[in-house]
Design a protein around this motif. Sequence first.
Motif, short mmCIF file in Angstrom:
data_model
loop_
_atom_site.label_atom_id
_atom_site.label_comp_id
_atom_site.label_asym_id
_atom_site.label_seq_id
_atom_site.Cartn_x
_atom_site.Cartn_y
_atom_site.Cartn_z
N ARG A 1 -13.48 6.38 1.64
CA ARG A 1 -13.24 4.91 2.32
C ARG A 1 -13.56 3.47 1.82
O ARG A 1 -12.73 3.21 1.29
CB ARG A 1 -13.62 4.41 3.45
CG ARG A 1 -13.80 3.58 4.72
CD ARG A 1 -14.23 3.65 5.87
NE ARG A 1 -14.34 2.04 6.28
CZ ARG A 1 -13.25 2.62 7.18
NH1 ARG A 1 -12.77 3.21 7.62
NH2 ARG A 1 -13.13 1.17 8.21
N GLU A 2 -14.58 3.96 0.63
CA GLU A 2 -15.00 2.51 -0.02
C GLU A 2 -13.96 2.64 -0.98
O GLU A 2 -13.18 0.98 -1.83
CB GLU A 2 -16.26 2.74 -1.21
CG GLU A 2 -17.40 2.26 -0.09
CD GLU A 2 -19.07 3.25 -0.62
OE1 GLU A 2 -18.68 2.45 -1.70
OE2 GLU A 2 -19.71 3.90 -0.44
N ILE B 1 -11.02 0.65 -0.03
CA ILE B 1 -11.12 -0.27 0.26
C ILE B 1 -10.98 -1.42 -1.52
O ILE B 1 -10.21 -1.97 -1.47
CB ILE B 1 -12.43 -0.91 0.51
CG1 ILE B 1 -12.30 -0.36 2.18
CG2 ILE B 1 -12.71 -2.30 0.62
CD1 ILE B 1 -14.38 -0.23 2.61
N CYS B 2 -11.04 -0.27 -2.65
CA CYS B 2 -10.85 -0.87 -3.33
C CYS B 2 -9.44 -0.94 -3.87
O CYS B 2 -8.79 -1.65 -4.36
CB CYS B 2 -11.73 -0.29 -4.04
SG CYS B 2 -13.80 -0.43 -4.51
N LYS B 3 -8.89 0.22 -4.11
CA LYS B 3 -7.95 -0.04 -3.99
C LYS B 3 -7.02 -0.72 -3.21
O LYS B 3 -6.00 -1.48 -3.90
CB LYS B 3 -7.54 1.15 -3.75
CG LYS B 3 -7.72 2.30 -4.73
CD LYS B 3 -6.55 4.03 -4.81
CE LYS B 3 -7.02 4.38 -5.68
NZ LYS B 3 -6.02 5.61 -6.12
N ALA B 4 -7.21 -0.93 -1.85
CA ALA B 4 -6.26 -2.13 -1.22
C ALA B 4 -6.54 -3.77 -1.68
O ALA B 4 -5.48 -4.88 -1.56
CB ALA B 4 -7.04 -2.09 0.28
N ARG C 1 -17.33 8.42 -0.24
CA ARG C 1 -17.16 7.01 -0.76
C ARG C 1 -15.67 7.39 -0.54
O ARG C 1 -15.31 5.65 -1.44
CB ARG C 1 -17.52 6.83 -2.17
CG ARG C 1 -19.24 6.55 -2.14
CD ARG C 1 -19.48 6.05 -3.85
NE ARG C 1 -19.31 7.34 -4.99
CZ ARG C 1 -19.26 6.07 -5.97
NH1 ARG C 1 -19.22 5.26 -5.94
NH2 ARG C 1 -19.28 7.20 -7.05
N LEU D 1 -18.03 -2.96 1.29
CA LEU D 1 -18.49 -2.19 0.32
C LEU D 1 -20.10 -2.18 1.29
O LEU D 1 -21.12 -3.55 1.17
CB LEU D 1 -18.31 -2.34 -0.62
CG LEU D 1 -17.34 -2.25 -0.93
CD1 LEU D 1 -17.03 -1.75 -2.57
CD2 LEU D 1 -16.58 -0.84 -0.27
N ARG E 1 -0.78 -6.05 -5.02
CA ARG E 1 -2.08 -6.02 -4.16
C ARG E 1 -3.28 -7.54 -4.95
O ARG E 1 -3.32 -7.78 -3.22
CB ARG E 1 -2.47 -4.83 -3.68
CG ARG E 1 -2.32 -4.24 -3.22
CD ARG E 1 -2.52 -2.87 -2.06
NE ARG E 1 -3.11 -1.81 -3.30
CZ ARG E 1 -2.66 -0.95 -3.79
NH1 ARG E 1 -1.82 -0.57 -2.95
NH2 ARG E 1 -3.54 -0.65 -4.77
N LEU F 1 1.15 -0.95 -0.28
CA LEU F 1 -0.18 0.47 0.02
C LEU F 1 0.94 1.66 0.31
O LEU F 1 0.35 2.35 -0.39
CB LEU F 1 -1.22 0.44 1.02
CG LEU F 1 -2.43 -1.30 1.50
CD1 LEU F 1 -2.75 -1.10 2.79
CD2 LEU F 1 -3.45 -0.84 0.22
N PRO G 1 -4.25 5.20 -0.72
CA PRO G 1 -5.38 4.42 -0.41
C PRO G 1 -5.20 3.71 1.60
O PRO G 1 -6.05 4.03 2.05
CB PRO G 1 -5.02 2.65 -0.76
CG PRO G 1 -3.46 3.60 -1.27
CD PRO G 1 -3.64 4.85 -1.81
N LEU H 1 -8.53 4.55 3.48
CA LEU H 1 -8.64 3.85 4.55
C LEU H 1 -9.36 3.99 5.62
O LEU H 1 -9.68 3.79 6.75
CB LEU H 1 -7.65 2.79 4.33
CG LEU H 1 -8.20 1.30 3.62
CD1 LEU H 1 -6.88 0.69 3.27
CD2 LEU H 1 -9.94 0.52 3.64
N ARG H 2 -8.21 5.76 6.15
CA ARG H 2 -8.35 5.47 7.67
C ARG H 2 -9.63 6.97 7.44
O ARG H 2 -10.01 7.25 8.55
CB ARG H 2 -7.17 6.79 7.62
CG ARG H 2 -5.66 5.79 8.34
CD ARG H 2 -5.01 6.33 8.93
NE ARG H 2 -3.65 5.52 9.51
CZ ARG H 2 -2.46 6.12 8.63
NH1 ARG H 2 -2.45 7.03 8.40
NH2 ARG H 2 -1.57 5.38 9.21
#
Lengths: 251, 450
Positions: free
Chosen positions: B354-355, B358-361, B352, A97, A83, A56, B443, B447-448
């Motif tokens: 955070r969403e 998530i998608c990036k993670a 979005r 989600l 990743r 990340l 990301p 996420l944070r």
Amino acid sequence: MALVELRNVSKIYQLGGEEIRALDDVSFDIDEGEFISIIGPSGSGKSTLMHILGCLDSPSRGTIQLDGMMIQDASARELAAIRNRKIGFVFQFFNLLPKLNVVQNVELPMIYSGVSASERRRRAMAALASVDLANRSRHRPSQLSGGQQQRVAVARALVNDPRIIFADEPTGNLDSHTGEAILGLFRRLSVEGRTIVLVTHDPEIAAVTPRRIEIRDGRIAEKIDLTLAGLDREAPTIPRRPAGGGTGVTQ
Amino acid sequence: MNLFNTILVGLKEVWTHKFRSVLTMLGIILGVASLVGMAAVIKGMENGMKEAMIAMGGADKVLLQEEEVPSHQQHLADQAPGRTMVDVEALRRSAPLLRVVSPEMRVSGVVATRGEKMAMPSELCGVWPAVVDMNLHTLAHGRFFTELDEENAHAVCVIGTGIRDELFGAPEDVGREIIPIGELVNLNGQPFTIVGMFAHYESEQEKKMRELARSKPPETRAGPARQRGFGRGNWAFWRKNYTMYIPLNTAWIRFRAASGLDNIPDPRLSDIDLKVGSIERVDVALQQARNVLMMTHRGIEDFSFRTQENNLESINKQIRNARLSGGFIAAISLLVGGIGIVNIMLASINERIREIGICKAVGASGLAIFAQILIESVVIALLGAALGVGASYGLVAILALISPSANAPLITPLAMAIAVAFSALVGVSAGLFPAWKAARLNPIQALRNE
């Protein structure tokens, strides 16, 4: 060659002209199939370490080899692909989600790796079955309990068959009983041969893994390698060290 | 991430925030509706104008107009002969590139009466039979003038249906069509025999409406019968239906022979209309006609030609101007809609973050996120465009109610395609900035984000 090899990895932030070393010259290896915990208090740099290990983030200095590839200089796009295919994440806050149902959440990584729709559904259902949630595939994350949500997250981490799984405080948001169950799940995955890295601040949780790496102020403070000590796959209790060096000064 | 999935996710996003999405789309909806509606109105206008032009005699008709003599011939102005039969004969003999030469001698101030009833013809003209070809008339009943009528200046006339409606009764009122061939009418007190009657002229729109009215049972009308309005475009048909023709010689002898200054005969014609043999050779034919007329006018240039091309040009110019102004307004509306989309997409990605993290993670590349946001923006724009096209039908229906029937707005597929394409363009450009912003989110920080 180990699955992951870190050599002299540093992460340095510039904050108002001041240099902050979140990671300072860290080197260690993770072998294939290992179950390892990275432990340290908040602010110790363990999250930074996990972010770098999990692709990340990139280190400021040093080299990282993951599954035969040097990734310290990889572009954001290459990191995304790594990743996607080699790494699974399980987070403290589940990070599902909310608008997608359970099976769609599990399918998400495969969408980015271009798996066909039918194959996606098949693999997602298999992954859900492996965490005993196949019967909840149509539910929304908000309709599930915390433990169930975390199991969905584990299924999502597993679905692209990654080389390594990172779990960042996976029990931090669960009650102790449910947390036990999740740790049991990781233990089972480890026995099945998965490489798992557990990141936590809690020595009790770290105690489930055979090997622990303790991070303090950006450096590795202590390595307890029970694999080498012949205590493989055991979960011994280690004596708790009092926080703050054990001076015991009270006010 | 494949396109279909992305579109599906985009639609889901729109569906989750229905109210917000519709508000966002409103700009696009109005923009598209106004663009399509405007194009429809202009198309209707264009059709009406072109129909009217054809009703006035078609594209190959050329008017020979009287003109002030040019300034360098000012001293010869009192010798300018005007347009006379001399010109007509000369053109017929010496300008073979002209197909038809039709002289007209208009008699003004004539009232046609029959008993108690009276009618004001739109024009009472002394003409040659060439006028039928010239003005694209259709003789429905009876006959047109013969050479004997012309030679002997017979008191005969050919009328349009409008005159018949006034003097004998319209089919709508009487219930049957009256064909008044052989009847007498008085033109300023002089009896004329009707020998022929033209067909009823109407625009396509009127025809449709009349046929519709016939298929429906007659409504009982309350209050006095209102005269049907003749909006722009309709006047050409009205005028044509109220035409009344008499032989040229009759007009000359009975009305014009003593109409000039001090009762001196005025031999000038009120119109000479020409038709060229082939429309490709208009310029050559007109040059030939000019040469002939320069002879008969002894070099005094007191005439000019007006082709329908000029007419068409002015129609096209009007259409172009209308399109330009309408398109400008619609474009502004679409632009405003685009800004609305930028706004809502920025709000949406902020919600979005955070969403997206998530998608990036789990492995979404920046490009995948970029495409996702961009497609969402295009989805909103295209949904708006689809609703806008729907709304444009409503708009056009309203406009059709308040606009003259000849100019009924007409929705064209081209206008729709342009509107939709433009909306898609707006959607793409509106999505670019938010998509770029989302794609470059870190990301870890995403996420944070709470």
